[in-house]
Design a protein around this motif. Structure first.
Motif, short mmCIF file in Angstrom:
data_model
loop_
_atom_site.label_atom_id
_atom_site.label_comp_id
_atom_site.label_asym_id
_atom_site.label_seq_id
_atom_site.Cartn_x
_atom_site.Cartn_y
_atom_site.Cartn_z
N PRO A 4 0.83 -1.21 0.00
CA PRO A 4 0.00 0.00 0.00
C PRO A 4 0.85 1.25 0.00
O PRO A 4 2.00 1.24 0.46
CB PRO A 4 -0.81 -0.13 1.30
CG PRO A 4 -0.03 -1.07 2.15
CD PRO A 4 0.66 -2.01 1.21
N ARG A 8 -1.91 5.73 2.28
CA ARG A 8 -2.88 4.76 2.80
C ARG A 8 -2.42 4.19 4.14
O ARG A 8 -3.23 3.95 5.04
CB ARG A 8 -3.08 3.64 1.79
CG ARG A 8 -3.84 4.07 0.53
CD ARG A 8 -4.06 2.90 -0.40
NE ARG A 8 -4.89 1.88 0.20
CZ ARG A 8 -5.19 0.72 -0.40
NH1 ARG A 8 -4.73 0.46 -1.62
NH2 ARG A 8 -5.94 -0.17 0.21
N SER A 12 -4.26 4.43 7.73
CA SER A 12 -4.58 3.26 8.55
C SER A 12 -4.21 3.50 10.02
O SER A 12 -4.92 3.04 10.93
CB SER A 12 -3.86 2.02 8.02
OG SER A 12 -2.47 2.13 8.20
#
Length: 582
Positions: A4, A8, A12
């Motif tokens: 990722p 991203r 998270s």
């Protein structure tokens, strides 16, 4: 599988606290709404006062009270959202630092062999701190700015939609400037972060080897090397600031002045043909001036955001490295300690074997000594046995079980090691022996220190076993540090004891103490010794003589002396040197 993106992965981390962040942003909306209501209330006050032509203050006072109330609400909301957002950012970075620190424990030693310590420290300390700025500063500024821009344009359309349409050209212009700014600024920010990491590495190295630097009068050369790194960072920082100065307040201020002049001209022209509200004119100018504040705020935080993304890339690069889980060893049974190498070949670099077809067995209670010139492969054998590296060919077993099928923690639980350069942690002496292991009592610590002959000098210290040891134990002699490290290994009562040239830095008197202690502690254990002084291994059950990664000779002391080969020549040479020195 594709990894990722950095964005991203940062999201998270933020999603763990999504409710707190959402709450902060909702409070932020209230603050922005309260602030943007001010100019509209001012417009209403002006229009009412001018339209009535009276000097009645009651309506004005009511509106002023409402205005002050909104300012108070905005102040409270700003404080609340700032506290929530910043405390959340600190929590996120705390989690990231812990993840990074935990993962470093899992990474292979190859990484640390090839990476300066200062760079690793920079990742944990400096780079995570830069990521914190992303959550604390940029996120709040970006969200506030977008809300303010949305609210301002809504207000502009309410006041005069013709002119508001023209003002819609501003956001795309500023977006284009930001793209250009980010493109060129990233180059210099990346170099700046790299140089900061290099500087940290050099500072760390210089402090560790400061006695060598001063002894060999390398202070000036060290300063010159540091100056090169420091100057390169300075030059790139200037270039980045130059881009920032040209593309942020400079462009925004110029465009803002031109648009404000155009608005004044527009309302001035309209006043010649129609009657316009002075309140609308005031409010439009006020809101227009507020457009440029959030734009400047975003520009001011772009550098922090870009620095955070560059730093996050470096942090996630470490987190993406392959590592092994740290497993619990509560149920690991104590092994007999039978160590066997079968046709083991190993290379740190492909094609450059440092061990070639090594085979030997060390049974329970035996002492096996490894001797040979520097670079012959002695320490590599120990590194393989401890699981720091994996053999390229062959197998290593303990009690018939291949160590590659064991967790590293289970493998090392019943091993003790004493290195040539003993390391002591900052703390007291009893901690340096027990390492806070709950199974090792103070009595056991004292017994271990007594067995290796360290109790005599420790009990003479001002605080005895509670005497504080500075980092690396620099206030103690090398022999004293070595005795404490011996006691540490013995206190853990290992099945396999590894001594890596552990008596090389000990004087003859201390060596005698160690030899007497070893005869006691080696009984019932498998002991592997890398020997520098051949006189210390005369009683070894088996001596392996290594030469260029191969076992050239093997046997006990008498057998090898009778053979008259490499071992005999090495022993005679050392014995002759001792005689000369004496």
């Amino acid at each position: 599988m594709q990894k990722p993106s950095t964005a991203r992965r940062l999201i998270s981390y933020a999603l763990v606290y999504k409710f707190r962040i959402i709450g902060a942003l909702l409070i932020l909306c209230c603050a922005v709404g309260a602030e943007l209501g001010g100019p509209y209330i001012t417009k209403t006050i002006i229009d009412q006062h001018l339209s009535t032509g009276t000097h009645t203050m009651a309506p004005v006072l009511k509106l002023l009270g409402l205005y002050m109330g909104l300012l108070l609400i905005a102040s409270i909301c700003n404080f609340s959202q700032a506290y929530l957002l910043q405390s959340t950012a600190l929590q996120i970075i705390k989690n990231m630092r812990m993840d990074l620190m935990q993962h470093i424990q899992r990474i292979s030693l190859r990484y640390f062999d090839n990476t300066p310590i200062g760079q690793v420290v920079s990742r944990i300390a400096n780079d995570t701190e830069a990521v914190r700025d992303l959550f604390m500063s940029f996120m709040a500024t970006f969200v506030v700015s977008m809300m303010q821009l949305t609210g301002i344009f809504v207000a502009l359309f309410i006041l005069d939609w013709h002119l508001a349409l023209f003002c819609l050209v501003l956001p795309p212009i500023f977006a284009l400037v930001m793209v250009v700014h980010l493109k060129y600024s990233k180059i210099f920010i990346t170099i700046m972060r790299a140089r900061l990491s290099d500087m940290n590495a050099m500072i760390n190295e210089s402090i560790v080897v400061m006695p060598i630097i001063q002894a060999f009068r390398r202070e000036k050369v060290t300063l010159e090397e540091f100056e090169v790194l420091n100057k390169d960072r300075y030059v790139n920082q200037l270039k980045q600031f130059r881009i920032f100065s040209l593309s942020s307040r400079n462009i925004v201020g110029t465009i803002g002045s031109l648009v404000t002049a155009m608005v004044i001209w527009y309302f001035g022209r309209e006043s010649l043909t129609t009657v316009i509200s002075f309140g609308v004119f005031y409010a439009f100018i006020d809101y227009l001036g507020r457009i440029f504040q959030p734009i400047i705020g975003i520009f001011d935080q772009l550098t922090n955001a870009q620095r955070a993304f560059v730093s996050a890339d470096k942090v996630f690069t470490i987190l993406d490295m392959e590592g092994q889980e740290v497993e619990k060893t509560d149920k690991v049974s104590r092994p007999e300690g039978v160590v066997k190498f079968e046709d083991v070949t190993f290379a740190y670099k492909a094609g450059e074997n440092v061990l070639k077809h090594i085979s030997f067995e060390a049974r329970k209670g035996e002492t096996v000594a490894l001797v040979g010139h520097t670079g012959s492969g002695k320490s590599s054998i120990m590194n393989l046995l401890l699981g720091f590296y994996e053999p390229d060919e062959g197998s290593i077993t303990i009690d018939g079980r291949d160590i590659r099928k064991m967790s590293k923690q289970a493998l090392r639980k019943h091993m003790g090691i004493v290195l040539q350069d003993p390391f002591l942690f900052a703390g007291d002496i009893k901690f340096n022996v027990s390492l806070y292991n709950e199974e090792i009592s103070l009595k056991r610590v004292k017994n271990a220190l007594r067995d290796v002959g360290a109790a005599s000098f420790i009990e003479q210290l001002p605080n005895g076993y509670d005497e504080q040891v500075v980092e690396r134990g620099s206030t103690l002699s090398s022999g004293q540090r070595q005795l404490i490290s011996f006691a540490r290994a013995l206190a853990f009562d290992p099945s396999i004891l590894i001594l890596d040239e552990a008596t090389a830095s000990i004087d003859s008197e201390t060596e005698g103490l160690i030899q007497r202690a070893l005869k006691v502690v080696s009984e019932g254990r498998t002991t592997l010794v890398i020997a520098h002084r051949l006189s210390t291994i005369r009683d070894a059950d088996q001596i392996l003589v290594l030469h260029r990664g191969e076992i050239a000779e093997r046997g006990n002391h008498e057998t090898l002396m009778a053979l008259g080969g490499r071992y005999a020549k090495m022993y005679q040479l050392q014995k002759g040197e001792s005689a000369v020195v004496g």
